[in-house]
Scaffold this active site. Structure first.
Site, PDB file in Angstrom:
ATOM      1  N   THR A  70       0.866  -1.185   0.000  1.00  0.00           N
ATOM      2  CA  THR A  70       0.000   0.000   0.000  1.00  0.00           C
ATOM      3  C   THR A  70       0.902   1.235   0.000  1.00  0.00           C
ATOM      4  OG1 THR A  70      -0.252  -0.201   2.406  1.00  0.00           O
ATOM      5  CG2 THR A  70      -2.012  -1.098   1.023  1.00  0.00           C
ATOM      6  N   THR A 102      -0.510  -2.967  11.059  1.00  0.00           N
ATOM      7  CA  THR A 102      -1.091  -3.051   9.722  1.00  0.00           C
ATOM      8  C   THR A 102      -0.059  -3.700   8.884  1.00  0.00           C
ATOM      9  OG1 THR A 102      -2.563  -1.212   9.674  1.00  0.00           O
ATOM     10  CG2 THR A 102      -1.876  -1.915   7.648  1.00  0.00           C
TER      11      THR A 102
END
Length: 388
Positions: free
Chosen positions: A145, A178
């Site tokens: 990401t 994350t």
């Protein structure tokens, strides 16, 4: 050096249309031999649909494949999110000739946005046609990401291999962060045996890192083992496998912290002399997550007072971790700045991109290590613009 380093694993990474500019955004990993496996997932009470579904599947079957999409987290998406995660597993299972419950699904990206299911299913079909041993690199790229680089690692034992890929750059903090990781091995494990190997490897690696103190909704670490190496199981071989698994997890965890959003300094915090290992960990984590310590690191300021203050405020077991300020010693990059509670007047320069902080409490044998980064204005910019 990838998730396909072990025998009997293939992978692919493709662009299915979630991410912009043609970036790869869907990965598929598959074992060509019957596999067993396990997973560890976020401790966040808000758990994404793929986490819920993958937990269900691990409770019902042994994993043979993993689908990972980036760009959309499929978190806080209600019943639709669960249905989309199950549909993804079902489509992959049909294409690969396995049960939907033998497919695990992971997602990472923006929370609250629905999964563009039609695009994901098209991506799964494309990826299934591209599966190969050389697909590990593209798969590692497809799960990123805000990461600036792919994260891959491998370790070789006596006749077997452990390989893996991970993503993670922001919202990094136990338990887990994350971050997503898929680890594979051609070492043979029986049903139910993967988790006892995976748990300690995760605790000493992915659960001992922090970039910003934020625990995500989607964190997961998966282990698949297919026994394709044919190596005979012995206690000595099990121990060697455990060491290789820990090495791969530690390598991937370090890469995640080094790639922390806006990070310019990688700091390793070592606490020893605590009353217990648990108290040492609490103190190391408190130092690692202190905004004052992290901003001092960014300014290349050896401000040991902030380290001492953070150590002294570490919460533990409903109170505070034991610490005697008159016994406390702090060493930064090999330079003693506080010795048995007294300032030495010496300070390191902190001019490079790494920093070693050693804290000795002189109370017992407890010890722990933690990895963290500085906190920069670039981190603020990246996260302020994340959805724009």
């Amino acid at each position: 050096m990838s998730v396909t380093a072990a025998e009997g694993f293939v992978a692919a990474g493709v662009h299915c249309g979630i991410r912009k500019q043609g970036r790869r955004d869907l990965a598929l990993v598959r074992s060509l031999e019957p596999a067993t496996g396990a997973g560890m997932f976020t401790a966040n009470r808000v758990q994404a649909a793929p986490v819920v579904v993958s937990r269900e599947h691990l409770g019902a079957a042994q994993p043979q494949a993993v689908v990972v999409n980036s760009g959309v987290a499929n978190a806080a998406t209600g019943a639709r999110g669960i249905a989309d995660a199950r549909a993804t597993a079902a489509a992959a299972g049909q294409l690969l000739g396995v049960s939907p419950r033998e497919v695990l699904v992971l997602s990472t990206g923006v929370i609250g946005a629905p999964l563009p299911l039609a695009r994901v299913l098209d991506g799964v079909r494309t990826a299934a046609l591209q599966l190969s041993r050389s697909g590990g690199g593209p798969a590692a790229e497809a799960i990123l990401t805000t990461d600036t680089r792919v994260k891959e690692a491998a370790a070789r034992g006596s006749g077997f291999t452990v390989g893996g890929m991970a993503k993670g750059s922001g919202m990094i903090h136990p338990n887990l962060a994350t971050m997503l990781a898929v680890v594979t091995t051609d070492y043979a494990l029986g049903p139910g045996e993967a988790l006892p190997f995976l748990r300690p490897a995760v605790e000493s690696s992915f659960n001992a890192i922090s970039v910003d103190g934020e625990c995500s909704t989607n964190d997961a670490v998966l282990l698949l083992a297919n026994g394709a190496s044919g190596v005979e199981r012995t206690p000595a071989a099990d121990e060697e496998f455990s060491l290789c698994l820990r090495a791969v997890c530690a390598d991937l965890a370090r890469q995640i912290v080094a790639d922390g959003e806006g990070a310019t300094v990688l700091a390793e915090i070592a606490v020893r002399g605590a009353a217990s290992d648990s108290e040492a960990r609490a103190i190391a984590e408190r130092i690692a997550t202190s905004p004052l310590v992290k901003t001092a690191l960014h300014g290349h300021d050896a401000n040991w007072g902030r380290i001492a203050s953070a150590a002294g405020s570490a919460r533990f077991d409903g109170g505070y971790a034991q610490l005697d300020p008159d016994l406390l010693t702090i060493v930064i990059d090999g330079v003693s700045v506080l010795l048995s509670g007294r300032a030495t007047g010496d300070e390191p320069s902190l001019e490079n991109g790494s920093c070693a902080i050693e804290v000795d409490l002189a109370l017992g044998d407890g010890e722990a290590t933690y990895l963290t980064t500085d906190l920069s204005s670039e981190y603020v910019r990246i996260n302020a613009e994340y959805r724009s």
